[in-house]
Design a protein around this motif. Structure first.
Motif, mmCIF file in Angstrom:
data_model
loop_
_atom_site.group_PDB
_atom_site.id
_atom_site.type_symbol
_atom_site.label_atom_id
_atom_site.label_comp_id
_atom_site.label_asym_id
_atom_site.label_seq_id
_atom_site.Cartn_x
_atom_site.Cartn_y
_atom_site.Cartn_z
ATOM 1 N N ARG A 1 48.579 24.994 84.001
ATOM 2 C CA ARG A 1 47.865 24.905 82.699
ATOM 3 C C ARG A 1 48.843 24.568 81.514
ATOM 4 O O ARG A 1 49.944 25.143 81.537
ATOM 5 C CB ARG A 1 47.330 26.424 82.399
ATOM 6 N N PRO A 2 48.304 23.984 80.606
ATOM 7 C CA PRO A 2 49.054 23.810 79.344
ATOM 8 C C PRO A 2 49.429 24.689 78.587
ATOM 9 O O PRO A 2 48.715 25.534 78.588
ATOM 10 C CB PRO A 2 48.250 22.732 78.560
ATOM 11 N N LYS A 3 50.708 24.925 78.187
ATOM 12 C CA LYS A 3 51.230 25.991 77.104
ATOM 13 C C LYS A 3 50.401 25.696 75.744
ATOM 14 O O LYS A 3 50.453 24.737 75.344
ATOM 15 C CB LYS A 3 52.678 25.892 77.190
ATOM 16 N N ILE A 4 50.077 26.798 75.238
ATOM 17 C CA ILE A 4 49.507 26.944 73.668
ATOM 18 C C ILE A 4 50.728 26.746 72.935
ATOM 19 O O ILE A 4 51.633 27.527 72.798
ATOM 20 C CB ILE A 4 48.991 28.169 73.405
ATOM 21 N N GLU A 5 50.698 25.483 72.051
ATOM 22 C CA GLU A 5 51.655 25.060 71.142
ATOM 23 C C GLU A 5 50.811 24.388 70.148
ATOM 24 O O GLU A 5 50.045 23.441 70.300
ATOM 25 C CB GLU A 5 52.785 24.264 71.676
ATOM 26 N N ASN B 1 46.364 14.889 68.534
ATOM 27 C CA ASN B 1 46.807 15.286 70.180
ATOM 28 C C ASN B 1 47.125 16.627 70.437
ATOM 29 O O ASN B 1 46.969 17.145 71.440
ATOM 30 C CB ASN B 1 48.122 14.446 70.381
ATOM 31 N N SER B 2 47.716 17.437 69.249
ATOM 32 C CA SER B 2 48.039 18.663 69.426
ATOM 33 C C SER B 2 47.061 19.834 69.516
ATOM 34 O O SER B 2 47.384 20.962 69.869
ATOM 35 C CB SER B 2 49.008 18.970 68.129
ATOM 36 N N PHE B 3 45.877 19.340 69.009
ATOM 37 C CA PHE B 3 44.750 20.202 69.222
ATOM 38 C C PHE B 3 44.426 20.604 70.511
ATOM 39 O O PHE B 3 43.694 21.814 70.657
ATOM 40 C CB PHE B 3 43.277 19.411 68.539
ATOM 41 N N VAL B 4 44.826 19.889 71.795
ATOM 42 C CA VAL B 4 44.289 20.274 72.961
ATOM 43 C C VAL B 4 45.300 21.447 73.294
ATOM 44 O O VAL B 4 44.653 22.526 74.180
ATOM 45 C CB VAL B 4 44.646 19.137 73.940
ATOM 46 N N SER B 5 46.335 21.620 72.786
ATOM 47 C CA SER B 5 47.280 22.730 73.176
ATOM 48 C C SER B 5 47.129 23.917 71.935
ATOM 49 O O SER B 5 47.977 24.803 72.298
ATOM 50 C CB SER B 5 48.706 22.316 73.576
ATOM 51 N N THR B 6 46.356 23.755 71.168
ATOM 52 C CA THR B 6 46.189 24.532 69.912
ATOM 53 C C THR B 6 45.274 25.824 70.383
ATOM 54 O O THR B 6 45.667 27.109 70.055
ATOM 55 C CB THR B 6 45.703 23.893 68.858
ATOM 56 N N PHE C 1 41.267 27.852 71.334
ATOM 57 C CA PHE C 1 40.203 28.077 70.265
ATOM 58 C C PHE C 1 39.305 26.790 70.370
ATOM 59 O O PHE C 1 39.404 25.840 71.317
ATOM 60 C CB PHE C 1 40.407 29.041 69.079
ATOM 61 N N GLN C 2 38.596 26.679 69.286
ATOM 62 C CA GLN C 2 37.785 25.411 69.185
ATOM 63 C C GLN C 2 38.646 24.147 68.983
ATOM 64 O O GLN C 2 38.061 23.006 69.201
ATOM 65 C CB GLN C 2 36.882 25.631 68.038
ATOM 66 N N ALA C 3 39.646 24.255 68.557
ATOM 67 C CA ALA C 3 40.759 23.105 68.498
ATOM 68 C C ALA C 3 40.976 22.291 69.654
ATOM 69 O O ALA C 3 40.825 20.932 69.807
ATOM 70 C CB ALA C 3 42.079 23.387 67.727
ATOM 71 N N ASN D 1 38.835 22.118 72.234
ATOM 72 C CA ASN D 1 37.409 21.517 72.426
ATOM 73 C C ASN D 1 37.595 20.104 71.792
ATOM 74 O O ASN D 1 37.168 19.405 72.352
ATOM 75 C CB ASN D 1 36.291 22.396 72.163
ATOM 76 N N LEU D 2 37.915 20.128 70.417
ATOM 77 C CA LEU D 2 38.203 18.856 69.664
ATOM 78 C C LEU D 2 39.118 17.930 70.341
ATOM 79 O O LEU D 2 38.790 16.664 70.568
ATOM 80 C CB LEU D 2 38.322 19.173 68.185
ATOM 81 N N GLY D 3 40.220 18.472 70.786
ATOM 82 C CA GLY D 3 41.085 17.819 71.140
ATOM 83 C C GLY D 3 40.702 17.303 72.702
ATOM 84 O O GLY D 3 40.964 15.892 72.864
ATOM 85 N N ASP D 4 39.977 17.980 73.307
ATOM 86 C CA ASP D 4 39.334 17.294 74.800
ATOM 87 C C ASP D 4 38.320 16.168 74.398
ATOM 88 O O ASP D 4 38.474 15.090 75.106
ATOM 89 C CB ASP D 4 38.674 18.536 75.578
ATOM 90 N N ALA D 5 37.675 16.376 73.460
ATOM 91 C CA ALA D 5 36.698 15.543 72.948
ATOM 92 C C ALA D 5 37.270 13.930 72.334
ATOM 93 O O ALA D 5 36.890 13.143 73.021
ATOM 94 C CB ALA D 5 35.762 16.062 72.053
#
Length: 236
Positions: free
Chosen positions: A24-28, A43-48, A50-52, A54-58
């Motif tokens: 799993r990605p580390k939360i950073e 790009n950092s939203f993916v590992s942030t 919460f909802q960030a 989901n936005l990063g995945d989108a």
């Protein structure tokens, strides 16, 4: 007995963890000491988390659609000769559909939608009647910021309407009616005299041309529609 119970409880509470390293990605979050790099920030939203995330995945999914070419796939057995041609496969991209509800056009997101259409970044728009109407109304008069808590009855006494925390004066709808009725009258005349069949897409494209306002996403969609090679169509 007590010792057994304590041992059982301890085994449950302090259950050995599954190792997630590499799974799993580390939360950073983003490190602003690096300066503001918008691409890296998004790009950092993916590992942030919460909802960030989901936005990063989108964002990643949209980028995949923008970058995809038919050449990325192996030709299937029943391909036509054209579909086997390397240049055709390299030029064939995803057809991007953009769907939204009217409240996004009532808000400032309208300007983002306009940018996407203006620069041919989407192929098909799917929206509601309100998504058409609100775009045209905002060309004729502005929408204002209010508050979610404002009482409808009190606003009504002042000739104002609330959309979430947005305020729309009654006058805006009156201006819209004054603008659109003569166009409808003319379209009815053309339908009768020239036998034109007004489909939803034709009607919306006509309104986009008639409004003739560069702040309107319908205006830009109608311009794209005029140039067939750009391939943008509006569905209502």
């Amino acid at each position: 007995m007590v010792e057994d119970s304590m041992a059982s409880t301890r085994a449950v509470v302090f259950k050995e963890s599954e190792n997630l390293e590499g799974k799993r990605p580390k939360i950073e979050g983003y490190d602003f000491n690096q300066g503001v790099n918008y691409s890296e920030l998004l790009n950092s939203f993916v590992s942030t988390g919460f909802q960030a995330s989901n936005l990063g995945d989108a964002i990643q999914l949209v980028n995949q659609m923008l970058e995809w070419r038919l050449a990325d796939e192996e030709p299937v057995n029943d391909c036509t000769e054209e579909e086997k041609d390397p240049s055709f496969r390299e030029s064939t991209r995803c057809k991007l559909f953009l769907g939204f509800t009217s409240n996004l056009i009532s808000s400032g997101v309208r300007d983002t939608v306009r940018y996407l259409v203006q620069h041919h970044m989407v192929d098909v728009i799917v929206t509601t009647t309100g998504g058409i109407e609100e775009d045209l109304i905002k060309c004729l008069a502005p929408t204002f910021k209010g508050e979610f808590s404002l009482a409808g009855a009190e606003l009504r006494s002042r000739g104002l309407n609330r959309i979430g925390n947005l305020l729309v004066p009654n006058d805006n709808y009156c201006k819209f009616e004054d603008w659109i009725i003569p166009i409808f009258d003319k379209m009815l005349e053309e339908q009768t005299s020239e036998k034109i069949l007004w489909t939803p897409s034709k009607l919306i494209a006509r309104l986009g041309r008639e409004i003739n306002d560069e702040s309107s996403y319908l205006y830009w969609a109608s311009m794209v529609r005029t140039h067939k090679n750009l391939g943008c169509v509006i569905f209502h």
